[in-house]
Enzyme design. Structure first.
Site, PDB file in Angstrom:
ATOM      1  NE  ARG A 150      -1.737  -0.714  -4.151  1.00 54.51           N
ATOM      2  CZ  ARG A 150      -1.909   0.595  -4.276  1.00 54.51           C
ATOM      3  NH1 ARG A 150      -3.117   1.097  -4.249  1.00 54.51           N
ATOM      4  NH2 ARG A 150      -0.875   1.385  -4.439  1.00 54.51           N
ATOM      5  N   GLY A 175       3.714   1.881  -6.411  1.00 54.07           N
ATOM      6  CA  GLY A 175       3.492   1.896  -7.854  1.00 54.07           C
ATOM      7  C   GLY A 175       4.481   1.059  -8.648  1.00 54.07           C
ATOM      8  CG  HIS A 177       2.140   3.859   3.616  1.00 50.51           C
ATOM      9  ND1 HIS A 177       2.042   2.909   4.602  1.00 50.51           N
ATOM     10  CD2 HIS A 177       3.161   4.653   3.980  1.00 50.51           C
ATOM     11  CE1 HIS A 177       2.961   3.145   5.526  1.00 50.51           C
ATOM     12  NE2 HIS A 177       3.650   4.201   5.165  1.00 50.51           N
TER      13      HIS A 177
HETATM   14  C1  LIG Z   1      -4.492  -3.383   1.854  1.00 55.19           C
HETATM   15  C2  LIG Z   1      -3.178  -2.717   2.201  1.00 55.19           C
HETATM   16  C3  LIG Z   1      -2.838  -2.537   3.537  1.00 55.19           C
HETATM   17  C4  LIG Z   1      -1.623  -1.932   3.880  1.00 55.19           C
HETATM   18  N1  LIG Z   1      -1.302  -1.771   5.199  1.00 55.19           N
HETATM   19  C5  LIG Z   1      -0.100  -1.253   5.539  1.00 55.19           C
HETATM   20  C6  LIG Z   1       0.303  -1.134   6.903  1.00 55.19           C
HETATM   21  O1  LIG Z   1      -0.438  -1.484   7.830  1.00 55.19           O
HETATM   22  N2  LIG Z   1       1.516  -0.617   7.167  1.00 55.19           N
HETATM   23  C7  LIG Z   1       2.370  -0.225   6.163  1.00 55.19           C
HETATM   24  O2  LIG Z   1       3.490   0.221   6.438  1.00 55.19           O
HETATM   25  N3  LIG Z   1       2.002  -0.293   4.868  1.00 55.19           N
HETATM   26  C8  LIG Z   1       0.811  -0.799   4.536  1.00 55.19           C
HETATM   27  N4  LIG Z   1       0.441  -0.871   3.214  1.00 55.19           N
HETATM   28  C9  LIG Z   1       1.324  -0.275   2.188  1.00 55.19           C
HETATM   29  C10 LIG Z   1       2.302  -1.296   1.646  1.00 55.19           C
HETATM   30  O3  LIG Z   1       3.166  -1.759   2.664  1.00 55.19           O
HETATM   31  C11 LIG Z   1       3.157  -0.686   0.537  1.00 55.19           C
HETATM   32  O4  LIG Z   1       3.828   0.473   1.004  1.00 55.19           O
HETATM   33  C12 LIG Z   1       2.326  -0.295  -0.686  1.00 55.19           C
HETATM   34  O5  LIG Z   1       1.354  -1.288  -0.955  1.00 55.19           O
HETATM   35  C13 LIG Z   1       3.273  -0.168  -1.874  1.00 55.19           C
HETATM   36  O6  LIG Z   1       2.581   0.319  -2.980  1.00 55.19           O
HETATM   37  P1  LIG Z   1       2.018  -0.636  -4.147  1.00 55.19           P
HETATM   38  O7  LIG Z   1       0.870  -1.396  -3.572  1.00 55.19           O
HETATM   39  O8  LIG Z   1       1.633   0.354  -5.207  1.00 55.19           O
HETATM   40  O9  LIG Z   1       3.151  -1.565  -4.573  1.00 55.19           O
HETATM   41  C14 LIG Z   1      -0.750  -1.494   2.853  1.00 55.19           C
HETATM   42  C15 LIG Z   1      -1.091  -1.681   1.502  1.00 55.19           C
HETATM   43  C16 LIG Z   1      -2.304  -2.275   1.162  1.00 55.19           C
HETATM   44  C17 LIG Z   1      -2.642  -2.449  -0.301  1.00 55.19           C
END
Ligand SMILES: Cc1cc2nc3c(=O)[nH]c(=O)nc-3n(C[C@H](O)[C@H](O)[C@H](O)COP(=O)(O)O)c2cc1C
Length: 171
Positions: free
Chosen positions: A124, A102, A64
């Site tokens: 992100r 990442g 995540h």
């Molecule tokens: C603000 C935010 C909220 C997120 N909420 C969830 C969620 O509710 N469920 C989930 O599986 N992943 C959630 N994620 C994780 C993303 O699905 C994903 O796995 C993660 O952003 C990937 O990493 P990266 O941002 O470095 O690309 C969230 C990420 C962010 C930034």
């Protein structure tokens, strides 16, 4: 099904306490929909096998983005062994494997594919473009990533995405 929701402080603060689910609980969720069912948040081989047990169509290897449990390893570190375990198991020959966390450039996409992912996700960077710049920002990010993927494939002699494997030299 986001399995790391089990640790979510946000849900609890919003009055929706979360609990750990059993394989049978997740099987019930899988049965409740005809949509492709993804179990996301897998970071070890045992959990990958448990996800296969639920009948998941897609296994999401993800920490995540490092936002849920501090000090978890990086996805790229755990991906190869988890993929090996999945592919060596009876139920895991055809399941779709995604990786995220990442991933910032097309080179990162190629690395995750080389480490065994079928599809690579990014979180992100998309949000950071979408909020200030809308669809145009997201399009330009995807164009930028695509162009780096193409560069990396030329430099590693990969003509198709299927040619990308652990033999290519990208660290
Ligand atoms: C603000 C935010 C909220 C997120 N909420 C969830 C969620 O509710 N469920 C989930 O599986 N992943 C959630 N994620 C994780 C993303 O699905 C994903 O796995 C993660 O952003 C990937 O990493 P990266 O941002 O470095 O690309 C969230 C990420 C962010 C930034």
């Amino acid at each position: 099904m986001d399995i790391d929701g089990a640790g979510s402080v946000n849900f609890t603060l919003a009055g929706k306490p979360v609990v750990r689910k059993t394989i049978d609980d997740i099987k019930e969720l899988k049965r409740s929909t005809s949509l492709p069912f993804m179990v996301k948040g897998i970071m070890c081989e045992d959990d990958a096998l448990a996800a296969l047990e639920t009948g998941a169509d897609i296994i999401g290897i993800s920490n995540h983005g490092g936002r849920v449990l501090d000090s978890t390893p990086g996805v790229a570190d755990v991906l190869p062994n988890i993929v090996k375990t999945i592919r060596n198991s009876k139920k895991g020959k055809k399941v779709v494997i995604t990786a995220d966390g990442g991933v910032r450039t097309g080179f990162d996409v190629v690395k995750m594919l080389a480490l065994g992912a079928d599809h690579v996700l990014t979180g992100r960077p998309i949000v950071r473009e979408a909020v200030p710049h809308g669809a145009e920002g997201v399009r330009s990010l995807i164009d930028y990533m695509r162009s780096d993927i193409e560069k990396a494939m030329i430099m590693t002699s990969c003509n198709t995405l299927e040619d990308i494997n652990s033999d290519i030299q990208l660290m």
